[in-house]
Enzyme design. Structure first.
Site, PDB file in Angstrom:
ATOM      1  N   ASP A   1       0.863  -1.172   0.000  1.00 27.35           N
ATOM      2  CA  ASP A   1       0.000   0.000   0.000  1.00 27.35           C
ATOM      3  C   ASP A   1       0.908   1.234   0.000  1.00 27.35           C
ATOM      4  O   ASP A   1       2.092   1.140   0.349  1.00 27.35           O
ATOM      5  CB  ASP A   1      -0.880  -0.032   1.255  1.00 27.35           C
ATOM      6  CG  ASP A   1      -1.623   1.269   1.476  1.00 27.35           C
ATOM      7  OD1 ASP A   1      -2.270   1.733   0.510  1.00 27.35           O
ATOM      8  OD2 ASP A   1      -1.559   1.818   2.600  1.00 27.35           O
TER       9      ASP A   1
ATOM     10  N   ASP B   1      -0.278   5.188   0.714  1.00 26.22           N
ATOM     11  CA  ASP B   1      -0.565   6.233   1.704  1.00 26.22           C
ATOM     12  C   ASP B   1      -0.705   5.632   3.099  1.00 26.22           C
ATOM     13  O   ASP B   1      -1.549   4.760   3.337  1.00 26.22           O
ATOM     14  CB  ASP B   1      -1.852   6.974   1.317  1.00 26.22           C
ATOM     15  CG  ASP B   1      -1.666   7.723   0.007  1.00 26.22           C
ATOM     16  OD1 ASP B   1      -0.784   8.592  -0.045  1.00 26.22           O
ATOM     17  OD2 ASP B   1      -2.377   7.405  -0.961  1.00 26.22           O
TER      18      ASP B   1
ATOM     19  N   GLU C   1      -0.852  11.065   4.305  1.00 25.07           N
ATOM     20  CA  GLU C   1      -2.190  11.636   4.498  1.00 25.07           C
ATOM     21  C   GLU C   1      -2.137  12.911   5.333  1.00 25.07           C
ATOM     22  O   GLU C   1      -2.525  13.977   4.872  1.00 25.07           O
ATOM     23  CB  GLU C   1      -3.117  10.611   5.174  1.00 25.07           C
ATOM     24  CG  GLU C   1      -3.366   9.356   4.359  1.00 25.07           C
ATOM     25  CD  GLU C   1      -4.199   9.592   3.102  1.00 25.07           C
ATOM     26  OE1 GLU C   1      -4.452  10.739   2.733  1.00 25.07           O
ATOM     27  OE2 GLU C   1      -4.585   8.596   2.465  1.00 25.07           O
TER      28      GLU C   1
ATOM     29  N   GLY D   1      -9.297  10.695  -3.002  1.00 25.08           N
ATOM     30  CA  GLY D   1      -9.293  12.112  -2.686  1.00 25.08           C
ATOM     31  C   GLY D   1     -10.485  12.874  -3.250  1.00 25.08           C
ATOM     32  O   GLY D   1     -11.080  13.714  -2.577  1.00 25.08           O
TER      33      GLY D   1
ATOM     34  N   GLU E   1     -13.397  11.609  -4.130  1.00 30.45           N
ATOM     35  CA  GLU E   1     -14.582  11.099  -3.438  1.00 30.45           C
ATOM     36  C   GLU E   1     -14.685  11.726  -2.039  1.00 30.45           C
ATOM     37  O   GLU E   1     -15.770  12.066  -1.560  1.00 30.45           O
ATOM     38  CB  GLU E   1     -14.499   9.573  -3.309  1.00 30.45           C
ATOM     39  CG  GLU E   1     -14.582   8.817  -4.635  1.00 30.45           C
ATOM     40  CD  GLU E   1     -13.267   8.696  -5.387  1.00 30.45           C
ATOM     41  OE1 GLU E   1     -12.286   9.376  -5.025  1.00 30.45           O
ATOM     42  OE2 GLU E   1     -13.220   7.911  -6.353  1.00 30.45           O
TER      43      GLU E   1
ATOM     44  N   THR F   1      -2.596   0.614  -4.632  1.00 27.71           N
ATOM     45  CA  THR F   1      -3.019   1.835  -3.953  1.00 27.71           C
ATOM     46  C   THR F   1      -4.281   2.429  -4.553  1.00 27.71           C
ATOM     47  O   THR F   1      -4.624   2.164  -5.709  1.00 27.71           O
ATOM     48  CB  THR F   1      -1.886   2.884  -4.010  1.00 27.71           C
ATOM     49  OG1 THR F   1      -2.314   4.072  -3.354  1.00 27.71           O
ATOM     50  CG2 THR F   1      -1.514   3.238  -5.440  1.00 27.71           C
ATOM     51  N   THR F   2      -4.896   3.274  -3.744  1.00 29.28           N
ATOM     52  CA  THR F   2      -6.078   4.018  -4.171  1.00 29.28           C
ATOM     53  C   THR F   2      -5.696   5.347  -4.805  1.00 29.28           C
ATOM     54  O   THR F   2      -6.471   5.945  -5.543  1.00 29.28           O
ATOM     55  CB  THR F   2      -6.962   4.248  -2.920  1.00 29.28           C
ATOM     56  OG1 THR F   2      -7.525   3.001  -2.565  1.00 29.28           O
ATOM     57  CG2 THR F   2      -8.039   5.248  -3.139  1.00 29.28           C
TER      58      THR F   2
ATOM     59  N   ASN G   1       0.694  10.528  -8.351  1.00 25.68           N
ATOM     60  CA  ASN G   1       1.117  10.745  -6.962  1.00 25.68           C
ATOM     61  C   ASN G   1       2.145   9.704  -6.525  1.00 25.68           C
ATOM     62  O   ASN G   1       3.072  10.009  -5.775  1.00 25.68           O
ATOM     63  CB  ASN G   1      -0.090  10.707  -6.023  1.00 25.68           C
ATOM     64  CG  ASN G   1      -0.976  11.934  -6.178  1.00 25.68           C
ATOM     65  OD1 ASN G   1      -0.563  12.927  -6.759  1.00 25.68           O
ATOM     66  ND2 ASN G   1      -2.190  11.855  -5.670  1.00 25.68           N
TER      67      ASN G   1
HETATM   68  C1  XBP Z   1      -5.294   6.344   0.270  1.00 28.56           C
HETATM   69  C2  XBP Z   1      -6.361   7.181  -0.315  1.00 28.56           C
HETATM   70  C3  XBP Z   1      -6.063   8.236  -1.300  1.00 28.56           C
HETATM   71  C4  XBP Z   1      -5.276   9.437  -0.775  1.00 28.56           C
HETATM   72  C5  XBP Z   1      -5.360  10.601  -1.705  1.00 28.56           C
HETATM   73  O1  XBP Z   1      -4.952   5.303  -0.580  1.00 28.56           O
HETATM   74  O2  XBP Z   1      -7.514   6.982   0.019  1.00 28.56           O
HETATM   75  O3  XBP Z   1      -7.293   8.708  -1.743  1.00 28.56           O
HETATM   76  O4  XBP Z   1      -5.840   9.871   0.447  1.00 28.56           O
HETATM   77  O5  XBP Z   1      -5.051  10.265  -3.009  1.00 28.56           O
HETATM   78  P1  XBP Z   1      -3.936   4.066  -0.186  1.00 28.56           P
HETATM   79  P2  XBP Z   1      -5.956  10.736  -4.260  1.00 28.56           P
HETATM   80  O6  XBP Z   1      -3.749   4.006   1.304  1.00 28.56           O
HETATM   81  O7  XBP Z   1      -4.615   2.881  -0.767  1.00 28.56           O
HETATM   82  O8  XBP Z   1      -2.634   4.346  -0.899  1.00 28.56           O
HETATM   83  O9  XBP Z   1      -6.289  12.171  -4.047  1.00 28.56           O
HETATM   84  O10 XBP Z   1      -5.093  10.503  -5.468  1.00 28.56           O
HETATM   85  O11 XBP Z   1      -7.189   9.860  -4.258  1.00 28.56           O
HETATM   86 MG    MG Z   2      -3.033   3.247   3.273  1.00 27.95          MG
END
Ligand code: XBP
Ligand code: MG
Length: 256
Positions: free
Chosen positions: A8, A10, A17, A52, A54, A121-122, A127
């Site tokens: 993962d 973030d 975050e 982000g 959403e 990852t999301t 990024n």
């Molecule tokens: C974490 C998320 C992401 C980030 C922001 O994803 O939910 O949305 O907060 O990135 P992970 P974006 O822990 O799976 O990496 O603004 O590009 O969505």
């Molecule tokens: Mg995470």
């Protein structure tokens, strides 16, 4: 036997975050003349929404001073999100977001041992590129054979799609892989695809209950504070520790 580590981003690779996306969202608000700011507590609530854009849409839907029409809110969220990502890349380049301790060492150890590694990852490819090219250099993609990002899926975590796509690309059965995650949504996503999970707790998910994981602990830099316990010797979590936890997979537990 484990053949691949699925990372993962973030919260797991870095505390992006609190120190990255949140700060960048606030810069985006300011750049559009909006007085909105997300403090750490509010951002923590909003993190329950993955993605982000959403997350922004959720916040806008709850604000009395946001545009009333859904289409206008969508447009505003898209522009704010675009600006947020530019600000995020700048923050990463200012080295204000280090990799979490122990992460680089485990990535390098896995590489030397010939394990496959993937990003799951999301967040967006851009990024991930900003963060990892900064910390690992231009050749960072060679370390991660597969990269599944937000734009690659129809349904973001906690849906299992991202992990399923990673397994498919790696041509691996779920039990041949191990996921490293920090959030309940990420754990649910990996488990939905049948992938065993090790949780490194991050700032925002320090106290969440996680169930049926291989292990949970404060970070890869230390052998203290892990469940199941490590030997408590000085040093970091190693591939051998992951192999040991994986071998004891029948010891399904609940950690609060
Ligand atoms: C974490 C998320 C992401 C980030 C922001 O994803 O939910 O949305 O907060 O990135 P992970 P974006 O822990 O799976 O990496 O603004 O590009 O969505
Ligand atoms: Mg995470």
């Amino acid at each position: 036997m484990i053949e691949a580590l699925l990372w993962d981003v973030d919260g797991t690779l870095a505390e992006t975050e609190r120190d990255g996306h949140r700060v960048a969202f606030n810069e985006a608000f300011a750049s559009m003349g909006l007085a909105w700011r997300w403090d750490e507590a509010r951002y923590g609530e909003l993190l329950r929404v993955t993605g982000g854009r959403e997350r922004l849409m959720r916040d806008l839907a709850e604000r009395s001073d946001a545009p009333a029409l859904a289409a206008e809110r969508e447009q505003l969220a898209a522009e704010l999100h675009r600006r947020k990502n530019l600000a995020y890349a700048r923050l990463v380049d200012d080295t204000r977001i280090p990799l979490r301790p122990g992460v680089r060492e485990l990535i390098d150890e896995a590489h030397r041992a010939g394990w496959a590694q993937a990003i799951v990852t999301t967040t967006s490819t851009a990024n991930v590129e900003a963060l990892l090219s900064h910390h690992l250099g231009a050749g960072w993609e060679h370390l991660f054979a597969v990269r599944i990002c937000g734009e690659d899926v129809h349904h973001k975590k906690p849906d299992r799609e991202a992990y399923e796509l990673a397994l498919k690309a790696l041509q691996l059965a779920p039990l041949r892989a191990l996921a490293l995650e920090d959030s309940p949504g990420g754990v649910a996503s990996a488990q939905g695809a049948g992938v065993p999970v090790v949780v490194t707790r991050s700032a925002y998910f320090a106290a969440d209950t996680v169930e049926s994981v291989l292990a949970v602990g404060p970070g890869l830099h230390t052998r203290l504070g892990w469940f199941p316990a490590l030997d408590g010797q000085p040093g970091r979590v190693t591939l051998n520790d992951l192999v040991d936890w994986h071998a004891r997979m029948d010891l399904v537990s609940q950690f609060g």
